[in-house]
Design a protein around this motif. Structure first.
Motif, PDB file in Angstrom:
ATOM      1  N   PHE A   1      39.567  39.485  38.701  1.00 14.30           N
ATOM      2  CA  PHE A   1      39.235  38.262  39.420  1.00 14.30           C
ATOM      3  C   PHE A   1      38.149  38.509  40.466  1.00 14.30           C
ATOM      4  CE2 PHE A   1      43.172  35.935  38.098  1.00 14.30           C
ATOM      5  CZ  PHE A   1      42.542  34.760  37.742  1.00 14.30           C
TER       6      PHE A   1
ATOM      7  N   GLU B   1      34.390  36.829  40.134  1.00  8.86           N
ATOM      8  CA  GLU B   1      33.952  35.886  41.162  1.00  8.86           C
ATOM      9  C   GLU B   1      32.736  36.422  41.918  1.00  8.86           C
ATOM     10  OE1 GLU B   1      34.503  32.985  41.215  1.00  8.86           O
ATOM     11  OE2 GLU B   1      36.593  32.366  41.228  1.00  8.86           O
TER      12      GLU B   1
ATOM     13  N   GLY C   1      46.358  33.095  34.795  1.00  9.48           N
ATOM     14  CA  GLY C   1      45.293  34.010  35.198  1.00  9.48           C
ATOM     15  C   GLY C   1      44.401  34.402  34.045  1.00  9.48           C
TER      16      GLY C   1
ATOM     17  N   ILE D   1      40.467  33.243  33.710  1.00 10.65           N
ATOM     18  CA  ILE D   1      39.419  34.247  33.562  1.00 10.65           C
ATOM     19  C   ILE D   1      38.582  33.951  32.321  1.00 10.65           C
ATOM     20  CG2 ILE D   1      39.031  36.661  32.914  1.00 10.65           C
ATOM     21  CD1 ILE D   1      41.199  37.455  34.885  1.00 10.65           C
TER      22      ILE D   1
ATOM     23  N   GLY E   1      43.077  37.600  43.636  1.00  6.59           N
ATOM     24  CA  GLY E   1      42.844  38.964  43.187  1.00  6.59           C
ATOM     25  C   GLY E   1      43.342  39.981  44.204  1.00  6.59           C
TER      26      GLY E   1
END
Length: 298
Positions: free
Chosen positions: A130, A134, A196, A200, A281
């Motif tokens: 994560f 990001e 999650g 993603i 994260g």
């Protein structure tokens, strides 16, 4: 009826409702909670409970997005109904990879992967993922915002969701839906997080955070209903049974999960419009390290 067992189940429902939709792994948290707060039930019932309690959470999605998911809504014209049926087609398509792998391997994966070590490692690995994803999206946003010839970056607005050509569910192609469904396969490992893994996948395939989150919610409907039905069928086929007390315990967990999920989904949809997923994260990494420390150091 033991009030303590009802309170334990309500606490389990609270954990389920909070963690099912946040990308931090509900199953992983439930396994970890069981280390400290154990229901006074058989192992077979607990394994069934762990999955079926998700029905409360998924009903919250059905209620909150009922109009958007209902192709028979009288306020929708022919185009709206056609788009809704198309959305359901993409949802079902996205569920095929996880069903194809998860159904035949369900028992084997429960035997080998449902333990705190696997949960901790999955929490850490996808927490790092994560943060990395990001950070990459933030660099892309800055690069897109930089004026030609300028040597400085402009900051994104508070409600900027970062780069992503797929800004609405109508923009989501069948190919992208299947791709996100392939990422959902990763969630078969506890600690990964179904939401999650699909979020993603959505981010990597060009979705904004809102679209990735929404499609994740919708993908959960057939997956979690199917998983719950399968778990119940296998429970009864193996000779399992439960009486009034176990039924009330299960219903209490589902009810709390439903109410908490309504709040969690609303909060998350507001959060992702202004923030990225880095905080989740960081949380995953810290929790994973604490779990490893608890089982191997303390």
């Amino acid at each position: 009826m033991d009030i303590i067992e009802l309170l334990k189940s309500a606490f389990m429902g609270l954990v389920e409702g909070l963690t099912e939709w946040l990308p931090i792994s509900s199953t992983g948290h439930m396994i970890l909670v069981d280390e400290f707060v154990k229901l006074n039930v058989t192992e077979a019932f607990w394994n069934m409970y762990l999955v079926v309690i998700q029905l409360g959470a998924i009903l919250a999605v059905c209620v909150m997005f009922f109009h958007e998911l209902n192709p028979f809504s009288p306020s929708k014209g022919s185009d709206g109904r056609r788009c809704t049926w198309g959305l359901w087609g993409k949802i079902l398509l996205g569920c095929i990879p996880a069903a194809a792998i998860g159904v035949p391997l369900n028992d084997w994966m429960e035997e080998h992967f449902y333990n705190p070590v696997v949960v901790a490692l999955a929490l850490i690995v996808y927490g790092i993922a994560f943060i990395v994803i990001e950070a990459w999206r933030a660099r892309s946003t800055v690069a897109d915002a930089r004026p030609a010839g300028a040597h400085f970056a402009t900051s994104a607005s508070d409600d900027d969701e970062g780069p992503g050509s797929i800004t609405t569910l109508d923009d989501l192609s069948w190919k992208t839906a299947l791709g996100i469904g392939c990422f959902q396969v990763l969630s078969l490992i506890p600690g990964t997080s179904r939401s999650g893994s699909t979020i993603i996948g959505g981010l990597l395939l060009g979705c904004t955070r809102t679209v990735a989150s929404k499609f994740t919610f919708f993908l959960a409907i057939p997956v979690m209903f199917g998983a719950s039905l399968l778990k119940l069928v296998r429970f009864f086929m193996k000779g399992g049974a439960f009486g009034l007390e176990e039924t009330v315990i299960l219903l209490a967990g589902c009810l709390v999960a439903f109410v908490v999920s309504l709040l969690a989904i609303r909060w998350l949809m507001n959060f992702v419009r202004r923030h990225d997923f880095k905080a989740f994260g960081v949380y995953r990494i810290i929790l994973g390290i604490l779990v490893l420390a608890y089982f191997f150091v303390l």
